[in-house]
Design a protein around this motif. Structure first.
Motif, PDB file in Angstrom:
ATOM      1  N   THR A  71       0.828  -1.212   0.000  1.00 22.54           N
ATOM      2  CA  THR A  71       0.000   0.000   0.000  1.00 22.54           C
ATOM      3  C   THR A  71       0.856   1.254   0.000  1.00 22.54           C
ATOM      4  N   VAL A  72       1.905   1.260   0.810  1.00 21.38           N
ATOM      5  CA  VAL A  72       2.786   2.424   0.898  1.00 21.38           C
ATOM      6  C   VAL A  72       3.479   2.682  -0.436  1.00 21.38           C
ATOM      7  N   LEU A  73       4.042   1.644  -1.045  1.00 20.77           N
ATOM      8  CA  LEU A  73       4.756   1.822  -2.311  1.00 20.77           C
ATOM      9  C   LEU A  73       3.807   2.233  -3.436  1.00 20.77           C
ATOM     10  N   GLU A  74       2.604   1.668  -3.438  1.00 22.84           N
ATOM     11  CA  GLU A  74       1.624   2.050  -4.448  1.00 22.84           C
ATOM     12  C   GLU A  74       1.202   3.501  -4.258  1.00 22.84           C
ATOM     13  N   THR A  75       1.080   3.925  -2.997  1.00 20.34           N
ATOM     14  CA  THR A  75       0.715   5.309  -2.698  1.00 20.34           C
ATOM     15  C   THR A  75       1.820   6.272  -3.110  1.00 20.34           C
ATOM     16  N   ILE A  76       3.078   5.901  -2.866  1.00 21.40           N
ATOM     17  CA  ILE A  76       4.205   6.730  -3.291  1.00 21.40           C
ATOM     18  C   ILE A  76       4.152   6.950  -4.796  1.00 21.40           C
ATOM     19  N   SER A  77       3.895   5.878  -5.530  1.00 17.74           N
ATOM     20  CA  SER A  77       3.834   5.962  -6.988  1.00 17.74           C
ATOM     21  C   SER A  77       2.635   6.771  -7.467  1.00 17.74           C
ATOM     22  N   ARG A  78       1.461   6.493  -6.915  1.00 16.50           N
ATOM     23  CA  ARG A  78       0.226   7.137  -7.379  1.00 16.50           C
ATOM     24  C   ARG A  78       0.157   8.604  -6.996  1.00 16.50           C
ATOM     25  N   GLU A  79       0.555   8.925  -5.764  1.00 16.14           N
ATOM     26  CA  GLU A  79       0.417  10.282  -5.241  1.00 16.14           C
ATOM     27  C   GLU A  79       1.665  11.145  -5.455  1.00 16.14           C
ATOM     28  N   LYS A  80       2.674  10.600  -6.128  1.00 18.67           N
ATOM     29  CA  LYS A  80       3.922  11.337  -6.392  1.00 18.67           C
ATOM     30  C   LYS A  80       4.536  11.853  -5.088  1.00 18.67           C
ATOM     31  N   ILE A  81       4.657  10.941  -4.118  1.00 17.79           N
ATOM     32  CA  ILE A  81       5.182  11.274  -2.801  1.00 17.79           C
ATOM     33  C   ILE A  81       6.656  11.671  -2.898  1.00 17.79           C
ATOM     34  N   THR A  82       7.033  12.745  -2.205  1.00 18.39           N
ATOM     35  CA  THR A  82       8.422  13.191  -2.214  1.00 18.39           C
ATOM     36  C   THR A  82       9.153  12.887  -0.909  1.00 18.39           C
ATOM     37  N   SER A  83       8.414  12.634   0.175  1.00 17.42           N
ATOM     38  CA  SER A  83       9.055  12.368   1.461  1.00 17.42           C
ATOM     39  C   SER A  83       8.188  11.435   2.294  1.00 17.42           C
ATOM     40  N   GLY A  84       8.848  10.690   3.170  1.00 14.96           N
ATOM     41  CA  GLY A  84       8.107   9.765   4.026  1.00 14.96           C
ATOM     42  C   GLY A  84       8.851   9.542   5.328  1.00 14.96           C
ATOM     43  N   THR A  85       8.132   9.047   6.331  1.00 12.46           N
ATOM     44  CA  THR A  85       8.722   8.771   7.640  1.00 12.46           C
ATOM     45  C   THR A  85       8.502   7.302   7.977  1.00 12.46           C
ATOM     46  N   PHE A  86       9.593   6.548   8.100  1.00 12.01           N
ATOM     47  CA  PHE A  86       9.509   5.115   8.354  1.00 12.01           C
ATOM     48  C   PHE A  86      10.635   4.684   9.290  1.00 12.01           C
ATOM     49  N   GLY A  87      10.328   3.780  10.210  1.00 12.37           N
ATOM     50  CA  GLY A  87      11.354   3.210  11.073  1.00 12.37           C
ATOM     51  C   GLY A  87      12.195   2.205  10.295  1.00 12.37           C
ATOM     52  N   PRO A  88      13.349   1.790  10.829  1.00 14.01           N
ATOM     53  CA  PRO A  88      14.230   0.847  10.139  1.00 14.01           C
ATOM     54  C   PRO A  88      13.547  -0.454   9.729  1.00 14.01           C
ATOM     55  N   THR A  89      12.703  -1.006  10.593  1.00 14.23           N
ATOM     56  CA  THR A  89      11.996  -2.239  10.240  1.00 14.23           C
ATOM     57  C   THR A  89      11.036  -2.004   9.085  1.00 14.23           C
ATOM     58  N   CYS A 105       9.123   4.843  -7.713  1.00 14.88           N
ATOM     59  CA  CYS A 105       9.294   5.725  -6.550  1.00 14.88           C
ATOM     60  C   CYS A 105      10.249   6.870  -6.882  1.00 14.88           C
ATOM     61  N   GLY A 106      10.293   7.237  -8.150  1.00 15.11           N
ATOM     62  CA  GLY A 106      11.238   8.250  -8.610  1.00 15.11           C
ATOM     63  C   GLY A 106      11.016   9.631  -8.043  1.00 15.11           C
ATOM     64  N   THR A 107       9.816   9.913  -7.537  1.00 15.65           N
ATOM     65  CA  THR A 107       9.565  11.244  -6.965  1.00 15.65           C
ATOM     66  C   THR A 107      10.063  11.354  -5.524  1.00 15.65           C
ATOM     67  N   LEU A 108      10.380  10.226  -4.895  1.00 12.56           N
ATOM     68  CA  LEU A 108      10.792  10.217  -3.485  1.00 12.56           C
ATOM     69  C   LEU A 108      12.129  10.927  -3.321  1.00 12.56           C
ATOM     70  N   ARG A 109      12.134  11.998  -2.544  1.00 11.95           N
ATOM     71  CA  ARG A 109      13.318  12.831  -2.370  1.00 11.95           C
ATOM     72  C   ARG A 109      14.083  12.502  -1.096  1.00 11.95           C
ATOM     73  N   HIS A 110      13.380  12.208  -0.021  1.00 15.63           N
ATOM     74  CA  HIS A 110      14.067  11.840   1.211  1.00 15.63           C
ATOM     75  C   HIS A 110      13.152  11.045   2.128  1.00 15.63           C
ATOM     76  N   ILE A 111      13.787  10.247   2.976  1.00 18.63           N
ATOM     77  CA  ILE A 111      13.086   9.461   3.993  1.00 18.63           C
ATOM     78  C   ILE A 111      13.629   9.869   5.355  1.00 18.63           C
ATOM     79  N   THR A 112      12.729  10.201   6.274  1.00 15.07           N
ATOM     80  CA  THR A 112      13.099  10.469   7.658  1.00 15.07           C
ATOM     81  C   THR A 112      12.924   9.177   8.439  1.00 15.07           C
ATOM     82  N   SER A 113      13.955   8.769   9.157  1.00 13.75           N
ATOM     83  CA  SER A 113      13.887   7.480   9.843  1.00 13.75           C
ATOM     84  C   SER A 113      14.510   7.584  11.226  1.00 13.75           C
TER      85      SER A 113
END
Length: 203
Positions: A71-89, A105-113
């Motif tokens: 769901t997360v990866l599909e949302t990143i692709s569909r919604e053109k997500i540029t940033s996300g917050t996820f723990g290491p797991t 996931c080409g629009t993803l610019r950074h991940i806060t973890s």
């Protein structure tokens, strides 16, 4: 706020208003007004809520979803997500899902973890999966070198996951009044350039 319960049951923790505002302010520098932040962490946790409010405070768009790797990866692709917050797991689960089923996931610019530790292997895997890493290079007059040569040099000098995946040569970089490279302006300038290039490729 509540802890995530990694050492037992989640516990309520008192945070002062100043403490929480400081956390939001510290995270705000990562975001731009055109960011699209994916919040898949529970908002009852300090990290998830502070990052979401930091992105919102900068004028970004917030997309909220439950955490499930597909769901997360599909949302990143569909919604053109540029940033996300996820723990290491969570990042490890996203890597496994992305290896099994490719997503754009080409629009993803950074991940806060945060909230845990990365092994070197897991960090390299995440960077390799969700890069890209680009080094901007200004050559001295008369100097000649290829991007491949720079990447090869970096491979010999630093950890593999830190090396650039691509190199772009530029005429100059913005600097501060004291002559140092203005990293925030570099990031803003070339992030906008990449976004314009993506927009042009979709036209």
């Amino acid at each position: 706020m509540h802890t995530s319960g990694t050492a037992g049951k989640p516990k309520g923790v008192v945070l002062t208003h100043k403490n929480f505002i400081s956390s939001i302010t510290a995270k705000a520098g990562y975001f731009r007004p055109d960011d699209r932040q994916l919040s898949a962490q529970p908002l009852c946790l300090a990290g998830g809520l502070a990052t979401t409010l930091a992105a919102q405070g900068r004028g970004g768009t917030i997309v909220i979803t439950d955490f499930a790797p597909g769901t997360v990866l599909e949302t990143i692709s569909r919604e053109k997500i540029t940033s996300g917050t996820f723990g290491p797991t969570m990042v490890a689960m996203l890597c496994e899902e992305a290896e099994a089923t490719p997503y754009d996931c080409g629009t993803l610019r950074h991940i806060t973890s945060g909230g845990g530790l990365y092994t070197r292997q897991s960090l390299e895997r995440a960077v390799g999966m969700f890069g890209p890493v680009k080094a901007l290079v200004v050559l001295k007059p008369g100097e000649k070198v290829t991007g491949a040569e720079i990447i090869d040099h970096c491979k010999r000098q630093i950890a593999s996951y830190k090396k650039p995946r691509s190199v772009e040569f530029v005429a100059s970089l913005p600097k501060t009044a004291t002559g140092k490279i203005a990293r925030n302006k570099v990031k803003e300038q070339f992030s906008m350039k990449e976004e314009q290039q993506r927009e042009g490729s979709r036209d």
